[in-house]
Design a protein around this motif. Structure first.
Motif, PDB file in Angstrom:
ATOM      1  N   PRO A 165     -30.575  94.849  32.098  1.00  0.00           N
ATOM      2  CA  PRO A 165     -31.944  94.922  32.635  1.00  0.00           C
ATOM      3  C   PRO A 165     -31.988  95.119  34.146  1.00  0.00           C
ATOM      4  O   PRO A 165     -32.747  95.968  34.642  1.00  0.00           O
ATOM      5  N   VAL A 166     -31.194  94.343  34.897  1.00  0.00           N
ATOM      6  CA  VAL A 166     -31.246  94.482  36.358  1.00  0.00           C
ATOM      7  C   VAL A 166     -30.560  95.769  36.809  1.00  0.00           C
ATOM      8  O   VAL A 166     -30.970  96.380  37.814  1.00  0.00           O
ATOM      9  N   ASP A 167     -29.521  96.200  36.088  1.00  0.00           N
ATOM     10  CA  ASP A 167     -28.891  97.482  36.418  1.00  0.00           C
ATOM     11  C   ASP A 167     -29.874  98.626  36.221  1.00  0.00           C
ATOM     12  O   ASP A 167     -29.976  99.536  37.058  1.00  0.00           O
ATOM     13  N   ALA A 168     -30.596  98.587  35.101  1.00  0.00           N
ATOM     14  CA  ALA A 168     -31.582  99.638  34.810  1.00  0.00           C
ATOM     15  C   ALA A 168     -32.719  99.606  35.823  1.00  0.00           C
ATOM     16  O   ALA A 168     -33.204 100.657  36.278  1.00  0.00           O
ATOM     17  N   HIS A 169     -33.145  98.395  36.180  1.00  0.00           N
ATOM     18  CA  HIS A 169     -34.223  98.236  37.163  1.00  0.00           C
ATOM     19  C   HIS A 169     -33.834  98.847  38.503  1.00  0.00           C
ATOM     20  O   HIS A 169     -34.603  99.597  39.130  1.00  0.00           O
ATOM     21  N   LEU A 170     -32.620  98.558  38.952  1.00  0.00           N
ATOM     22  CA  LEU A 170     -32.140  99.083  40.231  1.00  0.00           C
ATOM     23  C   LEU A 170     -31.932 100.593  40.162  1.00  0.00           C
ATOM     24  O   LEU A 170     -32.335 101.332  41.077  1.00  0.00           O
ATOM     25  N   ALA A 171     -31.325 101.078  39.072  1.00  0.00           N
ATOM     26  CA  ALA A 171     -31.069 102.517  38.937  1.00  0.00           C
ATOM     27  C   ALA A 171     -32.377 103.297  38.898  1.00  0.00           C
ATOM     28  O   ALA A 171     -32.501 104.369  39.516  1.00  0.00           O
ATOM     29  N   PHE A 172     -33.385 102.773  38.183  1.00  0.00           N
ATOM     30  CA  PHE A 172     -34.666 103.469  38.085  1.00  0.00           C
ATOM     31  C   PHE A 172     -35.328 103.590  39.449  1.00  0.00           C
ATOM     32  O   PHE A 172     -35.821 104.671  39.822  1.00  0.00           O
ATOM     33  N   ASN A 173     -35.347 102.502  40.223  1.00  0.00           N
ATOM     34  CA  ASN A 173     -36.049 102.537  41.505  1.00  0.00           C
ATOM     35  C   ASN A 173     -35.306 103.362  42.555  1.00  0.00           C
ATOM     36  O   ASN A 173     -35.939 104.039  43.375  1.00  0.00           O
ATOM     37  N   ILE A 174     -33.968 103.327  42.519  1.00  0.00           N
ATOM     38  CA  ILE A 174     -33.222 104.189  43.440  1.00  0.00           C
ATOM     39  C   ILE A 174     -33.432 105.653  43.072  1.00  0.00           C
ATOM     40  O   ILE A 174     -33.675 106.503  43.942  1.00  0.00           O
ATOM     41  N   GLY A 175     -33.346 105.969  41.769  1.00  0.00           N
ATOM     42  CA  GLY A 175     -33.577 107.344  41.329  1.00  0.00           C
ATOM     43  C   GLY A 175     -34.984 107.818  41.648  1.00  0.00           C
ATOM     44  O   GLY A 175     -35.189 108.955  42.099  1.00  0.00           O
ATOM     45  N   LEU A 176     -35.978 106.930  41.429  1.00  0.00           N
ATOM     46  CA  LEU A 176     -37.361 107.297  41.728  1.00  0.00           C
ATOM     47  C   LEU A 176     -37.554 107.555  43.214  1.00  0.00           C
ATOM     48  O   LEU A 176     -38.258 108.501  43.607  1.00  0.00           O
ATOM     49  N   ALA A 177     -36.913 106.733  44.054  1.00  0.00           N
ATOM     50  CA  ALA A 177     -37.032 106.928  45.504  1.00  0.00           C
ATOM     51  C   ALA A 177     -36.426 108.268  45.928  1.00  0.00           C
ATOM     52  O   ALA A 177     -37.016 108.998  46.742  1.00  0.00           O
ATOM     53  N   LEU A 178     -35.274 108.609  45.368  1.00  0.00           N
ATOM     54  CA  LEU A 178     -34.613 109.869  45.731  1.00  0.00           C
ATOM     55  C   LEU A 178     -35.444 111.079  45.308  1.00  0.00           C
ATOM     56  O   LEU A 178     -35.519 112.086  46.030  1.00  0.00           O
ATOM     57  N   VAL A 179     -36.078 110.986  44.134  1.00  0.00           N
ATOM     58  CA  VAL A 179     -36.857 112.118  43.627  1.00  0.00           C
ATOM     59  C   VAL A 179     -38.206 112.222  44.340  1.00  0.00           C
ATOM     60  O   VAL A 179     -38.658 113.320  44.683  1.00  0.00           O
ATOM     61  N   ALA A 180     -38.853 111.067  44.582  1.00  0.00           N
ATOM     62  CA  ALA A 180     -40.216 111.087  45.139  1.00  0.00           C
ATOM     63  C   ALA A 180     -40.224 111.297  46.647  1.00  0.00           C
ATOM     64  O   ALA A 180     -41.229 111.765  47.197  1.00  0.00           O
TER      65      ALA A 180
END
Length: 561
Positions: free
Chosen positions: A277-292
């Motif tokens: 859960p925390v790995d997915a949470h961190l990966a999602f927000n880092i990926g979202l920041a890079l894309v957005a």
């Protein structure tokens, strides 16, 4: 009966987590609130700095909602550009994810030590120590709640009803995402939802794909509270929080169909499936920041179109209710809120003068006279309102507070006059004549502009909190400003002697701006006078030395013995 006990333990652990989060936020705000606000406002001059400011503020406050509302208020007051605000919130999202990752790092056994250390700090004398202690207690309670959550969810492995419910969610990931979003929204914390998902995952009752769907829902739900809190705010503030929600919603909708693939990918990491859960949470927000990130400017323009400007605002007072005069405490609080609004207007005037000084932008200077007119009107309204309150008969304490409010309002009005009649003319002259300061001279003036803005923000905090530590710090800043003004004038004279062309052309302008910024700071520092005067630390407008205080304290001890 057993299931009832499990639910009580579960809800109690979640409540403890939320309470711990609140203590961290309150403690950090008490200890470093002014510095955080000042750092967040001044740390948004570049894309990377904006992202880092949001990250640091959220890790410190343990609340991306608090960061979102703070930066939205700065956008409303035109202290932060809308594009930079979106980058701040991307950093805040990553900050929340990093916090969750740290909490899940298996250090729950440290909670008694951290709580004990926090209590020691909390019993300290200064406001900063008490705030730091409260924050440490909150961190300890968060870690303790994680342990309690793990224990509370342990019996759920054998629950047939929960297994059936999880099975339904596992076959309907969109429903699972909405369910998790509701939990995050109700708790006003995506971190609380993530920790709950982490506890259920450690019990082995969630599939990897369902974990990803629930994590996405927690991210979506965590973006809703700032939107709700800013609904009655200005259009500029609503654009920031709504833009963050749109970014997260798009990210969740894109990531949800890929939840299974993402789970398989994350399971290959060396951190173990229990931390998915925390790995997915961190990966999602880092990926979202890079894309957005590259689309932040486009997003700011889109929000400008989606959320139109507010109707022309009333320039009169907002909080001076005549019906509150019968209750002095309420009336004084309303007058305080009104004067804080005057301070915000002064801050906007200073920001326009500073930006125009940097960029020779005459358009922003056009707003200064209307803002000064509003300042004059509002401070007059405050004086009339409090004079009516005084006729009602006030206690000595309320009477002193009323005088302090009026004094601060008058000082703010004097600052407005200095900006309009002094800085406005000087910055206009610089821009229209195309004058250029020497590199050293420009840096000295820019530094003093920035220090003046920081001092005004701290003064606003002192005015509300009457914080003794900040008041003493403000008086020490007065000496620093005098030193900076004197040294800058002396260096300017040296540059004149050296025959520097830029200094020769801008000599009177440089000295006039120095003088006016020094006068503005003198009015700002006045907010500290009543607090230090009440404490017996102000003698003829100067702080008593530490040596005098120590000698006096020693004398008291001798006398008592």
């Amino acid at each position: 009966m057993a299931s009832t006990i499990v639910m009580i333990n579960l809800f109690g652990a979640v409540a403890l987590l939320l309470f711990g989060l609140a203590q961290v936020k309150d403690g950090v705000t008490r200890a470093f609130g002014a510095q955080l606000r000042t750092g967040l406002a001044s740390g948004t001059r570049g894309s990377l700095r904006s992202f880092a400011s949001g990250f640091v503020a959220t890790v410190a406050l343990q609340s991306s909602t608090a960061t979102a509302l703070m930066v939205a208020s700065f956008v409303e007051r035109e202290l932060v550009q809308p594009r930079m605000a979106q980058l701040v919130l991307l950093g805040a999202n990553v900050g929340t994810a990093v916090t969750a990752w740290i909490v899940a790092a298996g250090v729950a056994w440290l909670s008694p030590l951290i709580i004990g250390t926090g209590l020691v700090f909390y019993r300290g004398g200064s406001t900063a120590r008490k705030g730091a202690g409260l924050a440490l207690v909150g961190i300890g309670l968060m870690l303790l709640s994680l342990h309690l959550l793990s224990s509370a969810t342990e019996p759920m492995r054998a629950s047939a009803a929960l297994a059936a419910f999880i099975g339904l969610l596992d076959n309907a990931w969109p429903v699972a995402m909405i369910f998790s979003a509701v939990i995050a929204f109700i708790s006003s914390s995506s971190l609380a939802a993530i920790v709950l998902i982490l506890s259920l995952a450690s019990a082995g009752i969630l599939s990897p794909g369902l974990i990803i769907a629930l994590v996405l829902g927690a991210n979506l739900g965590g973006a809703i509270p700032p939107v709700m809190a800013s609904l009655r705010g200005a259009a500029a503030a609503r654009r920031v929080t709504l833009g963050n929600l749109i970014v997260r919603a798009i990210g969740c909708l894109v990531a949800l169909p890929l939840a299974g693939f993402g789970a398989d990918l994350l399971m290959t990491l060396p951190f173990g499936p229990a931390n998915l859960p925390v790995d997915a949470h961190l990966a999602f927000n880092i990926g979202l920041a890079l894309v957005a990130w590259p689309f932040s400017r486009l997003l700011a323009r889109l929000m400008q179109q989606l959320v139109p400007d507010d109707a022309q605002e009333d320039t009169g007072p907002k909080y001076l209710d005549i019906h509150e005069l019968s209750t002095p405490t309420v009336a004084l609080a309303s007058a305080t809120r009104e004067v804080l609004g005057i301070g915000d207007l002064i801050e906007r005037m200073l920001m326009r003068a500073s930006d125009s000084f940097e960029r020779d932008n005459l358009a922003k200077l056009m707003d200064i006279p209307p803002l000064e007119a509003r300042v004059d009107r509002l401070q007059q309204e405050v004086k009339v309102y409090l004079s009516k309150l005084g006729r009602m008969g006030l206690s000595p304490e309320d009477s002193r507070r009323s005088i302090d409010i009026i004094d601060y309002a008058i000082n703010l009005e004097h600052i407005g006059d200095i900006i309009e009649k002094g800085l406005l003319a000087q910055v206009t002259k610089k821009a229209t004549l195309g004058l250029r300061f020497s590199e050293d001279g420009h840096r000295e003036l820019r530094t003093l502009f920035e220090l003046t803005l920081d001092n005004l923000r701290i003064a606003q905090t002192i005015f509300v909190t009457r914080d003794f530590r900040l008041a003493r710090q403000m008086m020490e800043v007065k000496v620093e400003v005098r030193r900076m003004e004197k040294e800058s004038a002396e260096r300017h004279i040296e540059r004149l002697r050296d025959g520097k062309l830029e200094s020769l052309q801008t000599s009177s302008l440089h000295l006039d701006i120095l003088r006016d910024l020094k006068r503005i700071n003198a009015h700002i520092v006045s907010v500290a006078h009543p607090i230090l005067d009440d404490s017996g630390l102000l003698i003829e407008s100067r702080l008593r030395s530490v040596a005098e205080l120590d000698a006096e304290s020693a004398g008291r001890r001798v006398h008592q013995s």
